[in-house]
Design an enzyme around this catalytic site. Structure first.
Site, PDB file in Angstrom:
ATOM      1  N   SER A  43      48.887  37.022  36.540  1.00 38.22           N
ATOM      2  CA  SER A  43      47.871  36.180  35.936  1.00 38.22           C
ATOM      3  C   SER A  43      48.514  35.048  35.129  1.00 38.22           C
ATOM      4  CB  SER A  43      46.944  37.040  35.069  1.00 38.22           C
ATOM      5  OG  SER A  43      45.812  36.319  34.665  1.00 38.22           O
ATOM      6  N   HIS A  60      41.364  40.567  40.761  1.00 36.94           N
ATOM      7  CA  HIS A  60      42.219  40.154  39.652  1.00 36.94           C
ATOM      8  C   HIS A  60      42.418  41.320  38.672  1.00 36.94           C
ATOM      9  CE1 HIS A  60      44.208  36.878  37.490  1.00 36.94           C
ATOM     10  NE2 HIS A  60      43.893  37.554  36.408  1.00 36.94           N
ATOM     11  N   ASP A  78      39.705  37.532  44.086  1.00 37.41           N
ATOM     12  CA  ASP A  78      40.243  37.037  42.820  1.00 37.41           C
ATOM     13  C   ASP A  78      39.831  35.587  42.618  1.00 37.41           C
ATOM     14  OD1 ASP A  78      41.753  36.385  40.589  1.00 37.41           O
ATOM     15  OD2 ASP A  78      43.646  36.269  41.675  1.00 37.41           O
TER      16      ASP A  78
END
Length: 406
Positions: free
Chosen positions: A192, A376, A346
């Site tokens: 991320s 995600h 995601d």
């Protein structure tokens, strides 16, 4: 006594009300794809996360503590499970806390090194939340792993995350012999926002001839641009847990210290001049994304006329420290080999796809793993017991395979 009982009953009723509100909000708004394999599991995980965030927002309104501080306090209460095959040491590199993971067995040769930057949007995540990931990486790849505990919101905004990570990485690279690390096999890795940090570190350290060269970059569903919020994945997955578009915007505006009232302007693309959109279209345009990723509902959105006030406040998003995807060809072409992990469900999927294309177009080797059932944050479910997703193990195995062939 009667007053105390009344207060307790009111507190219980309020807590129950908050829980019901979170569950109802999830059922009404969250989009949980059946293809993730365990949709009920994801619903439970998302409700728990939303419950934490909601209580954090309540405490923030009451001025007891901020939402990010509350969420981090609670998720760090989970006890760590020690691995007998890994030696974990807590250190300070200057003022930056780090965790060093070393395989317990002796090695007659220097080991590979991994600098790991955790995700969480600078809101959540910590050295503890990514403990299991780093332990597994260390043990399965035989590498020395350094996890960086950078400072976060709300006290520390841009560019504190990066300056902490730069400082810790520099310290580590100058001390490789102390930790038995091979200077020719140092990898940066992150998930991320941590993936964004890894990318920026690679770009920033290109001009540091006094430091060992980074051998490779591992980017796990990385956030690589803070400019375009209408890419196909941003529309298709805007309500998919664990990173909705609303939460991503919250992280974005808090980190860059931008007023949240600009949200609709930014989503319409009116925060940037036409010439800026034109300049970066060759890298951010949807024509660079394979057609198979546009099959799910997606509507191309043309930027609206410029709102100059919004541009003045949001132009920091164009800084390469926030959008490494739009760095010049001269920079991108010099970057080390990359391993990119993307997930179908995601919000940030297309950041990975666009960066992959940029690297490949400029001759940088790329190993790409796409998780068709991924979302995600899925890697963070590793070792979560009944809440773990099989996809997390596949991602870890892919990373280890990549590392072992370097």
């Amino acid at each position: 006594m009667a007053l105390l009982l009344l207060v307790l009953q009111a507190a219980c009723a309020f807590s129950l009300g908050v829980g019901l509100w979170v569950v109802c909000s999830h059922l009404l708004r969250a989009d949980v794809p059946a293809a993730v394999g365990h949709p009920v599991r994801l619903r439970v995980l998302h409700c728990l996360l939303e419950l934490l965030i909601t209580w954090g927002m309540i405490l923030e309104k009451l001025r007891i503590c901020s939402m990010p501080q509350f969420v981090r306090f609670v998720h760090d209460l989970v006890p760590l499970k020690e691995d007998p095959d890994v030696v974990v040491t807590d250190l300070l590199f200057g003022t930056v806390p780090v965790k060093l993971y070393q395989p317990k067995g002796l090695s007659c040769t220097p080991r590979p090194g991994i600098v790991f930057y955790h995700g969480g949007g600078a809101v959540m995540g910590s050295l503890k939340t990514h403990y299991a990931i780093c332990c597994h990486l260390c043990k399965k790849s035989g590498s020395v792993v350094l996890a960086v505990g950078y400072r976060k919101l709300p006290q520390h905004k841009f560019p504190v995350v990066l300056t902490d990570c730069f400082a810790a990485t520099t310290h580590f690279l100058k001390s490789l012999n102390v930790y038995g690390v091979d200077p020719d096999r140092v990898v940066v890795c992150g998930d991320s926002v941590g993936g964004a940090v890894a990318t920026v570190v690679c770009q920033k350290f290109l001009g540091c001839p006094d430091l060992p060269k980074i051998r490779a970059q591992i980017l796990i569903y990385a956030q690589l641009q803070a400019v375009h919020f209408q890419l196909p994945s941003y529309q298709q997955n805007k309500n998919v847990p664990l990173a909705s578009r609303d939460f991503a915007f919250y992280c974005w505006h808090r980190y860059l210290d931008i007023k949240p009232s600009w949200k609709s302007t930014v989503l319409k693309g009116a925060h940037l001049p036409a010439e800026v959109w034109e300049k970066y279209r060759k890298w951010l345009g949807t024509e660079n994304i394979p057609e198979r990723f546009k099959k799910r509902p997606y509507r191309p959105v043309l930027p609206e006329p410029l709102n100059e006030a919004a541009y003045l406040e949001t132009s920091l998003a164009l800084d390469l420290l926030n959008s490494p995807l739009i760095a010049d060809d001269e920079v991108i072409s010099q970057l080390p080999e990359a391993c990119i992990v993307s997930c179908e469900y995601d919000l940030l999927r297309d950041d990975s796809l666009l960066y992959k294309k940029r690297l490949e177009d400029l001759g940088v080797p790329v190993t790409w793993y796409h998780m068709e059932d991924g979302f995600h944050g899925v890697l963070s479910t590793l070792d979560m017991g009944c809440l773990q997703f099989p996809c997390s193990t596949r991602i870890l195995d892919s990373l280890v395979h990549f590392l072992k062939r370097l």
